[in-house]
Structure formats: structure tokens, C-alpha cells
Design an enzyme around this catalytic site. Sequence first.
Site, mmCIF file in Angstrom:
data_model
loop_
_atom_site.group_PDB
_atom_site.id
_atom_site.type_symbol
_atom_site.label_atom_id
_atom_site.label_comp_id
_atom_site.label_asym_id
_atom_site.label_seq_id
_atom_site.Cartn_x
_atom_site.Cartn_y
_atom_site.Cartn_z
ATOM 1 N N GLU A 31 0.842 -1.196 0.000
ATOM 2 C CA GLU A 31 0.000 0.000 0.000
ATOM 3 C C GLU A 31 0.880 1.251 0.000
ATOM 4 O OE1 GLU A 31 -3.145 -0.291 -1.112
ATOM 5 O OE2 GLU A 31 -3.685 -1.539 0.603
ATOM 6 N N HIS A 32 0.522 2.205 -0.844
ATOM 7 C CA HIS A 32 1.300 3.444 -1.028
ATOM 8 C C HIS A 32 2.706 3.153 -1.557
ATOM 9 C CE1 HIS A 32 -1.652 6.285 0.594
ATOM 10 N NE2 HIS A 32 -1.988 5.297 1.388
ATOM 11 N N GLY A 118 -16.563 5.308 -1.603
ATOM 12 C CA GLY A 118 -15.815 5.746 -0.419
ATOM 13 C C GLY A 118 -15.313 4.603 0.442
ATOM 14 N N LEU A 121 -12.448 0.860 -2.533
ATOM 15 C CA LEU A 121 -12.432 -0.247 -3.495
ATOM 16 C C LEU A 121 -12.275 0.264 -4.925
ATOM 17 C CD1 LEU A 121 -15.283 -2.437 -1.986
ATOM 18 C CD2 LEU A 121 -12.831 -2.647 -1.682
ATOM 19 N N SER A 122 -11.926 1.535 -5.056
ATOM 20 C CA SER A 122 -11.611 2.125 -6.352
ATOM 21 C C SER A 122 -12.763 2.142 -7.343
ATOM 22 C CB SER A 122 -10.417 1.416 -6.985
ATOM 23 O OG SER A 122 -9.299 1.664 -6.225
ATOM 24 N N SER A 123 -13.876 2.671 -6.900
ATOM 25 C CA SER A 123 -14.983 2.847 -7.839
ATOM 26 C C SER A 123 -14.554 3.790 -8.961
ATOM 27 C CB SER A 123 -16.202 3.404 -7.117
ATOM 28 O OG SER A 123 -15.847 4.552 -6.380
ATOM 29 N N GLU A 156 -7.134 10.997 -13.119
ATOM 30 C CA GLU A 156 -7.098 11.361 -11.693
ATOM 31 C C GLU A 156 -6.177 12.565 -11.475
ATOM 32 O OE1 GLU A 156 -8.676 9.933 -9.095
ATOM 33 O OE2 GLU A 156 -9.439 8.068 -9.956
ATOM 34 N N ASP A 168 -4.639 0.990 -9.026
ATOM 35 C CA ASP A 168 -6.081 0.760 -9.144
ATOM 36 C C ASP A 168 -6.492 0.557 -10.604
ATOM 37 O OD1 ASP A 168 -5.808 1.378 -6.521
ATOM 38 O OD2 ASP A 168 -6.864 3.287 -6.621
ATOM 39 N N TYR A 220 -3.399 12.554 0.899
ATOM 40 C CA TYR A 220 -2.743 11.574 0.017
ATOM 41 C C TYR A 220 -1.595 12.244 -0.736
ATOM 42 C CZ TYR A 220 -2.263 8.066 -3.702
ATOM 43 O OH TYR A 220 -1.768 7.120 -4.580
HETATM 44 C C1 GLA Z 1 -5.211 4.768 -3.748
HETATM 45 C C2 GLA Z 1 -4.459 5.153 -5.019
HETATM 46 C C3 GLA Z 1 -3.475 4.067 -5.444
HETATM 47 C C4 GLA Z 1 -2.585 3.642 -4.286
HETATM 48 C C5 GLA Z 1 -3.414 3.379 -3.039
HETATM 49 C C6 GLA Z 1 -2.563 3.099 -1.826
HETATM 50 O O1 GLA Z 1 -6.048 3.676 -3.980
HETATM 51 O O2 GLA Z 1 -5.361 5.390 -6.070
HETATM 52 O O3 GLA Z 1 -2.715 4.497 -6.525
HETATM 53 O O4 GLA Z 1 -1.590 4.588 -4.038
HETATM 54 O O5 GLA Z 1 -4.277 4.454 -2.720
HETATM 55 O O6 GLA Z 1 -1.836 1.945 -1.999
#
Ligand code: GLA
Length: 383
Positions: A31-32, A118, A121-123, A156, A168, A220
Site C-alpha cells: 500500500e502506497h 468511499g 475499493l476504487s470505484s 485522476e 487501481d 494523500y
Molecule cells: C489509492 C491510489 C493508489 C494507491 C493506493 C494506496 O487507492 O489510487 O494508486 O496509491 O491508494 O496503496
Amino acid sequence: MKERIHEKFLTLFGEGGMVFASAGRVNLIGEHTDYNGGYVFPGAIDKGIMAEVKLNGTGKVRAFSLDYDEYVEFGLEEDNKPQQAWADYIFGVCRETIKRGGKVEGFDTVFAGDVPLGAGLSSSAALESTFAYAINYLFQNGIDKFELAKIGQSTEHNYCGVKCGIMDQFASCFGKKGNLIRLNCKTLEYKYFPFDPEAAGYKLVLIDSCVKHELASSAYNKRRASCENAAAAMRKYHPDVEFLSDAKRVWLEEVRDEIPEEDFLRAEYVIGEVQRVLDFCDALERGDYETAGEMMYQTHFGMSKLYEVSCEELDFLNKVARKCDVTGSRVMGGGFGGCTINLVKKELYDAFIKEATTSFEEKFGHAPKVYDVVISDGARRVE
Ligand code: GLA
């Protein structure tokens, strides 16, 4: 969902079009790390966005969102950016396609989704990938899937104000049923890992805190800036540090006094997390879910205490998981709210869900939501 979309499409536009879909994602670990050139380990899920699309012979896009019950019309020039946030994603995808030399002309669309908003889950990636794929298909632009993912990412960056990594959109474009994807975000080399936790006696479940903290996108972007700052400091002594993921822990120590403490902590987390993805995949290949699960707890600790993207609700859910002997648990995605992802032995599943939902509701006054995860296909045309 397909029927509802089609019905509305006929009402608004008379004649039906082609149907496309894409998916939200989970991420097992990493993550990140994506915008730091490291590894991630996501998979597409069985929740996503579906859109019916048809060329309309004009220079305009006419779009209807079933979920927002809202209609928007916009042109394809840079200064035609719509007011509605949801329409910006579609507009951005059109513009980014055009910037890459692709053809885009007017089309009609009705779309809907079942990715909880929110929840982390990357909608938004699902929406971008659906339209990147659909436009590429309809105008026969021949853009490859890597570039389709980048179209979503640039959307984005340039139209929605989030300086996200590629994870994502990549998961959404490359997702494959029953497989996780280990992606090297620097080289974009990737490998599918068949993933069947049920066969090994485990279940993968998300617990949605249903909280979304304000200012998530600026926080972020701030994390990203800290990472870039730490990498730049190390680059002075180690010119090969192109991204933070190229750095070694000892090199970070060398610049400790030259960067803010906050940036040091952020970088410390990322350097550890990049290695954890590789170790996690090794453990999974050996069928050693317990070791893999322990790493998820380590990630949670890092995201909470070093990267500081967790929150009270998610820390609480993580603690409950530990108490219920859940194999692995951590905050998933960007953070600042959303879900924990949990790897739990089948026989402990019911007790865990019961304890997590009741104790959470007692403490925070609302029940969390529970989603079982099914790893599914990403962007595609739906027949
Ligand atoms: C969000 C961003 C991704 C990633 C994650 C954290 O989902 O869109 O690119 O950085 O946070 O892992």
C-alpha cells in the site's frame, strides 16, 4: 444492473448500444508503494461499473448516471469540463485518449455501479477503465492495456486532483478471475498468482467502517510529497535512487537529520512495505497463509503509526481481528476511512464477523458493512 441500464438507455436515446464493464479492486499487500516505484498485489473484484455506450454522430457526450440519477452533456474540448465530479472522470478519459492521439467523438451513455463508494475499493478506477476500454473499442484506437490504465491514472491527476499511482487502474484493466497480480510499478512487469483461499481453508473478507474522512486527497498528495522529498535527499548520495523503492533502509538513516521527521517515518514505512510484498508472495506460493497474514498486521502497524493513514475506526477493527485470531488484517487502499481486508480461517469466520459488527456498532453507533471478496475479471465488453 444490465437491464436497468438498458431500459434507461432506450428511454433516453431510443436505440440500444454496446455494453462494457470494469471492476473495483482489493489489494492484499503493498500500500502506497505504487507511486514510489514499488510492488503492489491487487486483484479485480466482482463489483464494478457497467455502461451502455453508443456513438451519437455529434461532438458531444450525453451521459446519464443511474446512481446519481443525473444527466450531463459536455463537449470534448479542454474547456468543456463538466461541473459534476462523476462526469469529470468520463470527460478526463476522453481528453486523455485524445492527448494520446486517439479518436473520440460524441457518444451517448448510461452507466451504473455496485462498488460501494468511499470504501477504498476504487470505484473511480472502475469508472475510468470502463470508459477507457469502451472508447478504445468503439473508435478502434488500438491503444494497449498499459496505456488504458495510464489514461485512467492521468484522469485522476489532471481532472480529479489526486496524484495517485497506477495500481487501481492497472488492476481494473488487467484483472483476471481467480488471480492476483503482482505488479512492479516501476517497470510495469507483472505476474498473475492464482489465488484460492477457500481451497486452503481461508476466507477473504472486507469490513467497511463506512467512514470517509475529509481531505483524503490532499492528505494523500502530501504523503506522496514526503516520499519524493526523502528519495531526493538520498539521491544526493546514491544517484540510483530514482524512486523511494530503490532505497535501502541504511541510506534512509544517513539522511535522517536532513529531512523532516515526518518524511523519515513515511519513507521508513514504504521501504519496509516494498519488501513485504515480495515476502508475502513467497509465503503464499509456499501455501503459508499464516506468515502472509502476519505481514498484513505489520502493514497495518506501518500504515497506522508511520504513514498515518489509518483512523480510530480502522485501528479498532484491526484490534478486533487480532482478538478473534484472524490470520491477517489491515487497512486497505489509500486509507483515511474505508475497509479493512481480512484473511480468516473458515472456522473462525462467523465468530469474527459477529464480534466485529456488534462491538463496532456499540462503539461507533453504526454497523460496519461486510463484503466477501471474489477475485474477478477486469475491463471487458459484455455480450
Ligand atoms: C489509492 C491510489 C493508489 C494507491 C493506493 C494506496 O487507492 O489510487 O494508486 O496509491 O491508494 O496503496
